[in-house]
Design a protein around this motif. Structure first.
Motif, PDB file in Angstrom:
ATOM      1  N   ASN A 203      -0.813 -20.318   2.097  1.00 13.48           N
ATOM      2  CA  ASN A 203      -0.811 -20.329   1.104  1.00 13.48           C
ATOM      3  C   ASN A 203      -1.638 -19.195   0.932  1.00 13.48           C
ATOM      4  O   ASN A 203      -2.578 -18.154   1.515  1.00 13.48           O
ATOM      5  CB  ASN A 203      -1.733 -21.195   0.480  1.00 13.48           C
ATOM      6  N   PRO A 204      -1.034 -17.368   1.024  1.00 15.58           N
ATOM      7  CA  PRO A 204      -1.027 -16.437   1.186  1.00 15.58           C
ATOM      8  C   PRO A 204      -1.921 -15.628   0.953  1.00 15.58           C
ATOM      9  O   PRO A 204      -2.846 -14.662   0.471  1.00 15.58           O
ATOM     10  CB  PRO A 204       0.432 -15.151   0.955  1.00 15.58           C
ATOM     11  N   ALA A 205      -1.878 -17.049  -0.809  1.00 15.04           N
ATOM     12  CA  ALA A 205      -2.815 -16.450  -1.600  1.00 15.04           C
ATOM     13  C   ALA A 205      -4.638 -16.954  -1.875  1.00 15.04           C
ATOM     14  O   ALA A 205      -5.100 -16.813  -2.224  1.00 15.04           O
ATOM     15  CB  ALA A 205      -2.995 -16.939  -3.391  1.00 15.04           C
ATOM     16  N   ALA A 206      -4.564 -17.905  -0.349  1.00 16.09           N
ATOM     17  CA  ALA A 206      -5.842 -18.802  -0.553  1.00 16.09           C
ATOM     18  C   ALA A 206      -7.009 -17.887   0.906  1.00 16.09           C
ATOM     19  O   ALA A 206      -5.588 -17.083   1.569  1.00 16.09           O
ATOM     20  CB  ALA A 206      -5.093 -20.007   0.411  1.00 16.09           C
ATOM     21  N   SER A 207      -7.518 -17.880   0.833  1.00 17.38           N
ATOM     22  CA  SER A 207      -8.409 -17.660   2.160  1.00 17.38           C
ATOM     23  C   SER A 207      -8.521 -18.045   2.887  1.00 17.38           C
ATOM     24  O   SER A 207      -7.272 -19.066   3.028  1.00 17.38           O
ATOM     25  CB  SER A 207     -10.156 -17.760   1.546  1.00 17.38           C
ATOM     26  N   ALA A 208      -8.662 -17.328   4.918  1.00 17.99           N
ATOM     27  CA  ALA A 208      -8.747 -17.912   5.922  1.00 17.99           C
ATOM     28  C   ALA A 208      -8.505 -19.285   6.172  1.00 17.99           C
ATOM     29  O   ALA A 208      -8.686 -20.297   7.108  1.00 17.99           O
ATOM     30  CB  ALA A 208      -8.548 -17.031   6.591  1.00 17.99           C
ATOM     31  N   GLU A 209     -10.153 -19.464   5.714  1.00 23.80           N
ATOM     32  CA  GLU A 209     -10.179 -20.854   5.583  1.00 23.80           C
ATOM     33  C   GLU A 209     -10.050 -21.995   5.186  1.00 23.80           C
ATOM     34  O   GLU A 209      -9.996 -23.191   5.758  1.00 23.80           O
ATOM     35  CB  GLU A 209     -12.018 -20.868   4.758  1.00 23.80           C
ATOM     36  N   GLU A 210      -9.693 -20.970   3.463  1.00 18.77           N
ATOM     37  CA  GLU A 210      -8.427 -22.712   3.098  1.00 18.77           C
ATOM     38  C   GLU A 210      -7.344 -23.069   3.726  1.00 18.77           C
ATOM     39  O   GLU A 210      -6.811 -24.070   3.711  1.00 18.77           O
ATOM     40  CB  GLU A 210      -8.468 -22.136   1.291  1.00 18.77           C
ATOM     41  N   ASN A 211      -6.732 -21.623   4.370  1.00 22.06           N
ATOM     42  CA  ASN A 211      -5.316 -22.075   5.132  1.00 22.06           C
ATOM     43  C   ASN A 211      -5.813 -22.791   6.548  1.00 22.06           C
ATOM     44  O   ASN A 211      -5.380 -24.376   6.557  1.00 22.06           O
ATOM     45  CB  ASN A 211      -5.186 -21.269   5.657  1.00 22.06           C
ATOM     46  N   TRP A 212      -7.120 -22.776   6.965  1.00 21.09           N
ATOM     47  CA  TRP A 212      -7.895 -23.573   8.294  1.00 21.09           C
ATOM     48  C   TRP A 212      -7.522 -25.131   7.300  1.00 21.09           C
ATOM     49  O   TRP A 212      -7.406 -25.931   8.975  1.00 21.09           O
ATOM     50  CB  TRP A 212      -8.823 -23.055   8.560  1.00 21.09           C
ATOM     51  N   ALA A 213      -8.338 -25.185   6.712  1.00 19.91           N
ATOM     52  CA  ALA A 213      -8.927 -26.238   5.954  1.00 19.91           C
ATOM     53  C   ALA A 213      -7.327 -27.471   6.137  1.00 19.91           C
ATOM     54  O   ALA A 213      -7.086 -28.950   6.529  1.00 19.91           O
ATOM     55  CB  ALA A 213      -9.714 -26.629   5.069  1.00 19.91           C
ATOM     56  N   GLN A 214      -6.477 -26.950   5.689  1.00 18.27           N
ATOM     57  CA  GLN A 214      -5.003 -27.180   5.708  1.00 18.27           C
ATOM     58  C   GLN A 214      -4.051 -27.448   6.646  1.00 18.27           C
ATOM     59  O   GLN A 214      -4.302 -28.931   7.172  1.00 18.27           O
ATOM     60  CB  GLN A 214      -4.009 -26.384   4.737  1.00 18.27           C
ATOM     61  N   PHE A 215      -4.553 -26.979   7.567  1.00 14.71           N
ATOM     62  CA  PHE A 215      -4.210 -27.261   9.145  1.00 14.71           C
ATOM     63  C   PHE A 215      -5.073 -27.716   9.810  1.00 14.71           C
ATOM     64  O   PHE A 215      -4.168 -28.561  10.870  1.00 14.71           O
ATOM     65  CB  PHE A 215      -3.984 -25.631  10.261  1.00 14.71           C
TER      66      PHE A 215
END
Length: 612
Positions: free
Chosen positions: A399-411
């Motif tokens: 999600n380009p609107a999310a933070s790096a930490e939030e994207n990592w949590a998804q991954f």
């Protein structure tokens, strides 16, 4: 038809004027020179491409480039087969997190470096990978050698008019500022659509722009970061920017992780990179890859539209559109440049046949009838590939609107092993498996079948494809590319069947007991001045021998039958067995293919059917 203005005399008179010096235009120049047709090529650009641009050359395209004598030079500079046998998907590229750069999945591509039996069976030529910045100089050198003085860069067509007899073009020599006129029987618009479609009133249709992409061409030492030497294209999940990015080695002297040059692409949803400076795009690249301080040289930053459009028609009078002037594709699947080269292959032998008086002008109508549906399908596949990558990013939770930490949590849900994340992991991996079609679409590259007046149906039904995208099933069904087979002569010399089809010549291939068909072909050639060769192929008997029964497997005829192959190595007619009047049957087939050019032999009749 716009009438030609009265001009005392054109400065140059040439049968064919080619406008544009990219892959399509240079291929037209080489092919027509090889066919003995004089041409002039003009390109508004000062040089061949200064950008890497397209790079994958599929097998059928490499066959065409082999025909004009440059395949070996391309292979010598191309990515070695072992360095282009896979695509990989990675969790980031570099950084402090121990998961950064982790391989998520790897898929075989382009026949696994020419080890997949389906790809070996399709062609004697393997796929190649050479960016246009290095491909086009090879093509131009060959075009120059075949037509000295007939390839002019920094010469811009500014105006054209045409009548029933030809085209008049005004060309500006941008080096001197002088202008000259060119009179040609036909004009080939290979200029990427910059000028020619507008001048002849041809519009484009399709979805248009679906996204915007920024590309950086760089030199950098990534050898300690880029793993997996078999991977050509790296799809990188970038949590810092919430987008998927692409990293591709560009050589020139080493490949795989040791490549000296690379291209980085990132596709933006929405407005995209048009308002970003080059420095901002470089910083985005460094952030996405996790290499903030890595030494590098940025050669060029470009912004371009991801689009899929098709010309409403490929011809206006005596002007033909070829390559990107006729169709523009997203790069996914590598079908853009290859489509343009194959357009040229289809059109040039027809132009030569008409100009030499071997065929009537109606043959030229079959160019659009044959190539436009194939190019439309290639655009569709390119678009589907691009959309599949966007869907894969969504399946990964980017999600380009999310933070790096939030994207990592998804991954991390993909790696967690928790039962409640099993569906998420399965969906992400399924999205990658679906992407295998991008570099495993052999039936798109080879399995098309032309339908036009230059193809004679034989009444048979086309069997349903096992897989319409991935699995190519060779066939001599009329309109199909000639199947590949290795053949032996009596001395044991081995050659591919494609090499039997000589420039500008038809080939009649008969079964081992098909002597009457060969005799008929040679008689028609002698009586009507037609370029036809004939050969019998069998496992035990014949002029050439089929040691692996590869031809027998796909020929679709009996030992008394015959197949007629056009100069572009497309099957135009076949007859399963013997015929009571082989010369009459074959003559009728040729009459249809060549638009009624098989004429009586007496001089008075010939005079009533003037050559173009």
């Amino acid at each position: 038809m716009i009438p030609v203005s009265p001009v005392k005399r054109a400065d140059i008179d040439v049968p064919v004027l080619i406008v544009g010096g990219g892959g399509a235009g240079l291929t037209c120049s080489m092919l027509l020179s090889q066919l003995g047709i004089e041409t002039l090529l003009v390109s508004a650009l000062p040089t061949t491409s200064i950008l890497p641009k397209a790079h994958v050359l599929n097998q059928r395209t490499m066959e065409i480039l082999d025909d004009v004598g440059i395949a070996e030079a391309i292979y010598a500079k191309s990515t070695p087969a072992e360095n282009m046998s896979a695509m990989g998907w990675y969790a980031g590229f570099a950084g402090a997190d121990p998961e950064m750069g982790r391989l998520i999945a790897k898929l075989e591509t382009w026949g696994g470096g020419y080890t997949n039996v389906n790809w070996i069976q399709a062609s004697p030529c393997r796929s190649a990978n050479l960016p246009q910045i290095r491909l086009e100089p090879i093509m131009k050198a060959r075009a120059d050698a075949l037509n000295p003085g007939g390839v002019r860069f920094h010469h811009e067509l500014t105006r054209l008019e045409q009548d029933d007899e030809g085209v008049l073009a005004w060309v500006l020599n941008s080096d001197t500022g002088s202008e000259y006129t060119v009179r040609a029987r036909y004009l080939l618009g290979c200029d990427g659509g910059r000028t020619i479609p507008r001048l002849v009133g041809i519009a484009h249709e399709g979805l248009g722009v679906i996204a915007q992409t920024a590309t950086a061409h760089i030199s950098a030492d990534l050898s300690k970061l880029a793993k997996d030497p078999d991977v050509l294209i790296r799809w990188i999940w970038c949590p810092a920017i919430g987008e998927m990015a692409v990293l591709v080695p560009m050589g020139p002297d080493h490949w795989g992780p040791d490549s000296e040059e690379w291209v980085f692409h990132v596709t933006y949803r929405g407005e995209g990179p048009k308002d970003l400076t080059d420095d901002q795009i470089e910083q985005t690249m460094r952030l996405a890859l996790g290499i903030p301080d890595l030494p590098m040289k940025v050669h060029k930053v470009t912004r371009w539209a991801l689009e899929g459009v098709l010309a409403s028609k490929f011809r206006a009078g005596r002007v033909f559109l070829v390559g990107d002037a006729a169709h523009r594709h997203p790069p996914t699947g590598g079908l853009g440049l290859t489509s343009g080269i194959q357009d040229a292959h289809n059109l040039c032998w027809k132009l030569a046949a008409v100009l030499k008086g071997e065929a009537e002008k109606a043959l030229l109508d079959t160019y659009e009838a044959e190539r436009r549906p194939v190019d439309a399908r290639n655009i569709q596949r390119s678009m589907e590939n691009s959309m599949a990558h966007m869907e894969a990013g969504a399946a990964f939770g980017l999600n380009p609107a999310a933070s790096a930490e939030e994207n990592w949590a998804q991954f991390r849900r993909i790696l967690s092993g928790r039962p409640d994340d099993a569906g998420f992991r399965s969906g992400a991996l399924r999205a990658i498996r679906r992407l295998s079609m991008e570099a495993n679409e052999l039936n798109v590259e080879y399995g098309y079948r032309y339908q036009s007046a230059a193809i004679v149906p034989d009444g048979s039904s086309l069997p349903e494809a096992i897989d319409d995208i991935r699995l190519y099933e060779p066939s001599t069904f009329p309109g199909s590319p000639l199947p590949h087979a290795w053949l032996d002569d009596e001395a044991g010399n081995r050659l591919p069947i494609k090499d039997l089809v000589k420039p500008g010549r038809f080939l009649l291939i008969a079964g081992e007991r098909g002597e009457p068909w060969c005799s008929a072909a040679l008689a028609l050639a002698a009586e009507h001045g037609l370029p036809i060769d004939a050969v019998r192929i069998g496992h035990i008997d014949g002029d050439l021998f089929d040691p692996r029964l590869a031809w027998a497997q796909f020929r679709g005829i009996s030992d008394k039958g015959a197949v007629l192959v056009r100069p572009d190595r497309v099957v135009s007619w076949r007859h399963s067995g013997a015929a009571a009047d082989p010369q009459g049957v074959l003559g009728e087939a040729l009459r249809r293919v060549l638009a009624h050019r098989v004429v009586p032999t007496d001089a008075s009749a010939a005079e009533q059917t003037p050559a173009e």
